[in-house]
Design a protein around this motif. Structure first.
Motif, PDB file in Angstrom:
ATOM      1  N   PHE A 141       8.152   9.569   0.393  1.00 47.06           N
ATOM      2  CA  PHE A 141       8.114   8.870  -0.895  1.00 47.06           C
ATOM      3  C   PHE A 141       9.744   8.348  -1.020  1.00 47.06           C
ATOM      4  N   GLU A 142      10.742   9.320  -1.002  1.00 47.81           N
ATOM      5  CA  GLU A 142      11.818   9.000  -1.521  1.00 47.81           C
ATOM      6  C   GLU A 142      12.457   7.949  -0.568  1.00 47.81           C
ATOM      7  N   LYS A 143      12.092   7.759   0.594  1.00 51.82           N
ATOM      8  CA  LYS A 143      12.314   6.956   1.570  1.00 51.82           C
ATOM      9  C   LYS A 143      11.962   5.630   1.252  1.00 51.82           C
ATOM     10  N   CYS A 144      10.826   5.246   0.639  1.00 49.92           N
ATOM     11  CA  CYS A 144      10.172   4.154   0.137  1.00 49.92           C
ATOM     12  C   CYS A 144      10.306   3.782  -1.278  1.00 49.92           C
TER      13      CYS A 144
ATOM     14  N   ARG B 160       0.723  -1.172   0.072  1.00 49.61           N
ATOM     15  CA  ARG B 160       0.143  -0.033  -0.161  1.00 49.61           C
ATOM     16  C   ARG B 160       0.789   1.219  -0.057  1.00 49.61           C
ATOM     17  N   ARG B 161       2.009   1.114   0.831  1.00 50.02           N
ATOM     18  CA  ARG B 161       2.937   2.422   0.844  1.00 50.02           C
ATOM     19  C   ARG B 161       3.529   2.755  -0.508  1.00 50.02           C
ATOM     20  N   MET B 162       3.916   1.590  -1.198  1.00 50.55           N
ATOM     21  CA  MET B 162       4.580   1.931  -2.193  1.00 50.55           C
ATOM     22  C   MET B 162       3.700   2.119  -3.441  1.00 50.55           C
ATOM     23  N   GLN B 163       2.498   1.880  -3.413  1.00 48.05           N
ATOM     24  CA  GLN B 163       1.521   2.282  -4.337  1.00 48.05           C
ATOM     25  C   GLN B 163       1.027   3.579  -4.336  1.00 48.05           C
ATOM     26  N   LEU B 164       1.130   4.080  -3.221  1.00 48.45           N
ATOM     27  CA  LEU B 164       0.678   5.337  -3.104  1.00 48.45           C
ATOM     28  C   LEU B 164       1.875   6.368  -3.491  1.00 48.45           C
ATOM     29  N   GLY B 165       3.186   5.888  -3.566  1.00 48.32           N
ATOM     30  CA  GLY B 165       4.167   6.643  -4.126  1.00 48.32           C
ATOM     31  C   GLY B 165       4.149   7.941  -3.794  1.00 48.32           C
ATOM     32  N   THR B 166       4.191   8.793  -4.830  1.00 46.15           N
ATOM     33  CA  THR B 166       4.619  10.465  -4.686  1.00 46.15           C
ATOM     34  C   THR B 166       3.376  10.971  -3.660  1.00 46.15           C
ATOM     35  N   VAL B 167       2.646  10.521  -3.254  1.00 48.92           N
ATOM     36  CA  VAL B 167       1.513  11.330  -2.400  1.00 48.92           C
ATOM     37  C   VAL B 167       2.014  11.331  -1.165  1.00 48.92           C
TER      38      VAL B 167
ATOM     39  N   THR C 284      11.760   1.181  -2.770  1.00 49.35           N
ATOM     40  CA  THR C 284      12.004  -0.241  -2.870  1.00 49.35           C
ATOM     41  C   THR C 284      11.106  -0.816  -1.879  1.00 49.35           C
ATOM     42  N   MET C 285      10.867  -2.181  -2.050  1.00 47.36           N
ATOM     43  CA  MET C 285      10.566  -2.929  -1.079  1.00 47.36           C
ATOM     44  C   MET C 285      11.245  -3.127   0.323  1.00 47.36           C
ATOM     45  N   ARG C 286      12.343  -3.324   0.133  1.00 51.71           N
ATOM     46  CA  ARG C 286      13.388  -3.211   1.338  1.00 51.71           C
ATOM     47  C   ARG C 286      13.457  -1.990   2.002  1.00 51.71           C
ATOM     48  N   GLU C 287      13.486  -0.887   1.206  1.00 58.93           N
ATOM     49  CA  GLU C 287      13.542   0.502   1.773  1.00 58.93           C
ATOM     50  C   GLU C 287      12.221   0.532   2.528  1.00 58.93           C
ATOM     51  N   THR C 288      11.040   0.319   1.885  1.00 58.66           N
ATOM     52  CA  THR C 288       9.661   0.604   2.765  1.00 58.66           C
ATOM     53  C   THR C 288       9.531  -0.296   3.779  1.00 58.66           C
ATOM     54  N   MET C 289      10.070  -1.302   3.802  1.00 60.01           N
ATOM     55  CA  MET C 289       9.808  -2.370   5.292  1.00 60.01           C
ATOM     56  C   MET C 289      10.675  -1.919   6.356  1.00 60.01           C
ATOM     57  N   LYS C 290      12.040  -1.438   5.911  1.00 59.22           N
ATOM     58  CA  LYS C 290      12.866  -0.960   6.626  1.00 59.22           C
ATOM     59  C   LYS C 290      12.413   0.397   7.513  1.00 59.22           C
TER      60      LYS C 290
END
Length: 299
Positions: free
Chosen positions: A244-247, A233-240, A249-255
């Motif tokens: 955003f710049e910290k998420c 969900r966080r990756m789908q929301l993207g630039t909104v 990739t999947m690894r970056e987002t989970m971290k």
């Protein structure tokens, strides 16, 4: 002697309950992604806040995209499950309960890949709060994402965590339901089963037992795969999202989610609300699936 049916594919069963669950879908997106003006982290606070801010129609944001998506998604998933199950049994020689797990995982991934762009649009629409609308509707969302986020590939942002989450979710769902059904009919056929309406020689579960088995399957599968759902969900929301710049990739987002919010309030944020959605959804999906096979004389 009654025998258990092996099942056949049919059109989507999930669409019967989707529309009524749209408010829960919207809450899930808002609760764990939290727009700038959204400060209602708890379920019941959110339940009160959305109608106050946007009226009751605000509960159904993104429902149009969801309804368009759920028909092909459910149809592809159940059809692919039966096809993969047959393929795995005949070509690979894998049988027993394991082939349900493998076929379910492959069917879930197939359905997700085919319908992912609509899920992306649904999440973007559900994320919007009053006064912060970026998209005016489904078509506008498609055009905007295509123009500003890398063309066609922009619709598949977050696909990897979705696939990684869908594999155990769908696999465990089909595996758990099939196993419960098989064990139940083997050990308590009179108590739990009845002759199929289209073929008296086939033993099927009673409707309320079907609902119970489907709900249990959904709860177990959702618990296992939920961190991937949050990541998706966080990756789908993207630039909104401001982070955003910290998420990217999947690894970056989970971290990021784990580092800032931990496990319970991060990777499993909104799980209780999701149980309210997924348990009846899976219960109805599997039960409708079984009933439709009887209705179309597929046993």
């Amino acid at each position: 002697m009654l025998r258990q049916n092996n099942g056949c594919s049919f059109g989507s069963s999930k669409s019967f309950i989707t529309s009524s669950q749209s408010p829960l879908q919207a809450f899930r997106v808002l609760i764990f992604s939290k727009p700038k003006s959204w400060n209602h982290g708890r379920v019941f606070s959110a339940l009160r806040a959305v109608p106050q801010k946007e009226g009751y129609l605000g509960l159904y944001k993104g429902n149009g995209a969801m309804m368009i998506r759920i028909f092909p998604y459910g149809a592809i998933q159940f059809m692919a499950f039966e096809q993969y199950k047959t393929l795995i049994t005949t070509k690979l020689g894998v049988s027993g309960h394991v082939h349900r797990l493998m076929a379910g995982s492959m069917a879930g991934m197939t359905a997700v890949i085919c319908t992912y762009p609509l899920d992306m649009v649904r999440v973007r629409l559900a994320f919007q709060v009053k006064g912060e609308h970026t998209y005016t509707g489904i078509i506008h969302a498609f055009k905007t994402i295509y123009a500003k986020e890398g063309g066609f590939l922009g619709f598949y942002r977050g696909l990897m965590p979705t696939i990684l989450g869908m594999a155990p979710y769908a696999g465990v769902s089909f595996f758990t339901f099939g196993t419960l059904k098989s064990v139940g009919l083997s050990h308590a056929p009179t108590l739990l089963g009845r002759p199929s309406s289209d073929n008296p020689n086939v033993l099927v579960l009673k409707t309320h037992i079907n609902l119970l088995c489907g709900g249990v399957a959904g709860a177990i599968a959702q618990t296992i795969s939920y961190p991937f759902d949050v990541t998706r969900r966080r990756m789908q929301l993207g630039t909104v999202l401001p982070e955003f710049e910290k998420c990217l990739t999947m690894r970056e987002t989970m971290k990021y989610v784990y580092g800032h919010h931990g496990i319970r309030k991060g990777l499993y944020r909104g799980l209780s609300l999701n149980y309210i959605r997924c348990i009846p959804s899976q219960a109805v999906a599997f039960t409708t699936y079984e009933l439709m096979k009887q209705f179309f004389h597929l046993n």
